[in-house]
Design an enzyme around this catalytic site. Sequence first.
Site, mmCIF file in Angstrom:
data_model
loop_
_atom_site.group_PDB
_atom_site.id
_atom_site.type_symbol
_atom_site.label_atom_id
_atom_site.label_comp_id
_atom_site.label_asym_id
_atom_site.label_seq_id
_atom_site.Cartn_x
_atom_site.Cartn_y
_atom_site.Cartn_z
ATOM 1 N N ASN A 21 0.960 -1.096 0.083
ATOM 2 C CA ASN A 21 0.052 0.022 -0.018
ATOM 3 C C ASN A 21 0.789 1.240 -0.130
ATOM 4 O OD1 ASN A 21 -1.942 2.002 0.452
ATOM 5 N ND2 ASN A 21 -2.265 1.587 2.492
ATOM 6 N N TRP A 22 0.971 1.815 -1.124
ATOM 7 C CA TRP A 22 1.897 3.040 -1.268
ATOM 8 C C TRP A 22 1.440 4.208 -0.558
ATOM 9 C CZ3 TRP A 22 3.417 2.896 -7.354
ATOM 10 C CH2 TRP A 22 4.327 1.994 -7.361
ATOM 11 N N GLU A 61 -6.446 5.141 7.791
ATOM 12 C CA GLU A 61 -6.240 6.641 7.557
ATOM 13 C C GLU A 61 -7.624 7.188 6.870
ATOM 14 O OE1 GLU A 61 -2.772 5.826 5.407
ATOM 15 O OE2 GLU A 61 -1.618 5.023 7.255
ATOM 16 N N GLY A 79 2.840 -1.189 4.047
ATOM 17 C CA GLY A 79 3.106 0.390 3.548
ATOM 18 C C GLY A 79 4.581 0.484 3.492
ATOM 19 N N GLY A 80 5.319 1.229 4.362
ATOM 20 C CA GLY A 80 6.769 1.551 4.145
ATOM 21 C C GLY A 80 7.541 0.585 3.312
#
Length: 251
Positions: free
Chosen positions: A9-10, A97, A234-235
Amino acid sequence: MRKPIIAGNWKMNKTASEAKAFAQAVATKIPSNDKVDSVVGSPALFLETLVSESKGTDLKVAAQNCYWENAGAFTGEISPAALADLGVQYVIIGHSERREYFHETDEEINKKAKAIFANGMLPILCCGESLETYEAEKTAEWIEGQITAGLADLSAEQVSSMVIAYEPIWAIGTGKSADATIADTICGVVRSTVEKLYGNDVASKVRIQYGGSVKPENIAEYMAKENVDGALVGGASLEADSFLALLDAVK
Ligand code: 13P
């Protein structure tokens, strides 16, 4: 046997040229989808590039959000019909988010899930609790509530085919991952909620990911757990080498 699914997930990162360079760097190195589903979740702006760069490979492309109507006067929204037409296969919905900063509700997330299925794509439905809920030991009931509301009126066949991601909010981007035993326990709560709603057969098929500070160095610990079928990352999904290392750890 559930097939593992690793999804990057960018979030709101990268430019068009960076997205293209990433796709070109990973395209020929994606493991066979007999072993693992490899997914990259990109901002809507780069989906077309990713779909075209990944043609002929086993890399699948996910959007990070969509609206529940296919067309109309909804300025700034993303049409699920247009995503499907581009060749997008998954849509991440209900990320914490989006719930927190954009005030998305369980009811809206459920409408999005239905629209995604109606357009032949699959949702990755996120759930997760705050630190406050976790410390109050109310995680299980919170997760059960989110899952029950998010899946409302979906068919057994739909739920069998979709993905649910458990992401404790306190572990996202903090470097503080939930340990693998906690992840397994709460992914187990997700599975038993699905079982209560849809029965054992559906619960044994739905794929459940853990997300929150997953990286190449710790992914194997999560994947070894019975209820964890993959990761939403993510990261550590942003760099090609790191994304490939995540896939390598499970293939
Ligand atoms: P990090 O892997 O950066 O903690 O993010 C997790 C996440 O929110 C994926 O959706």
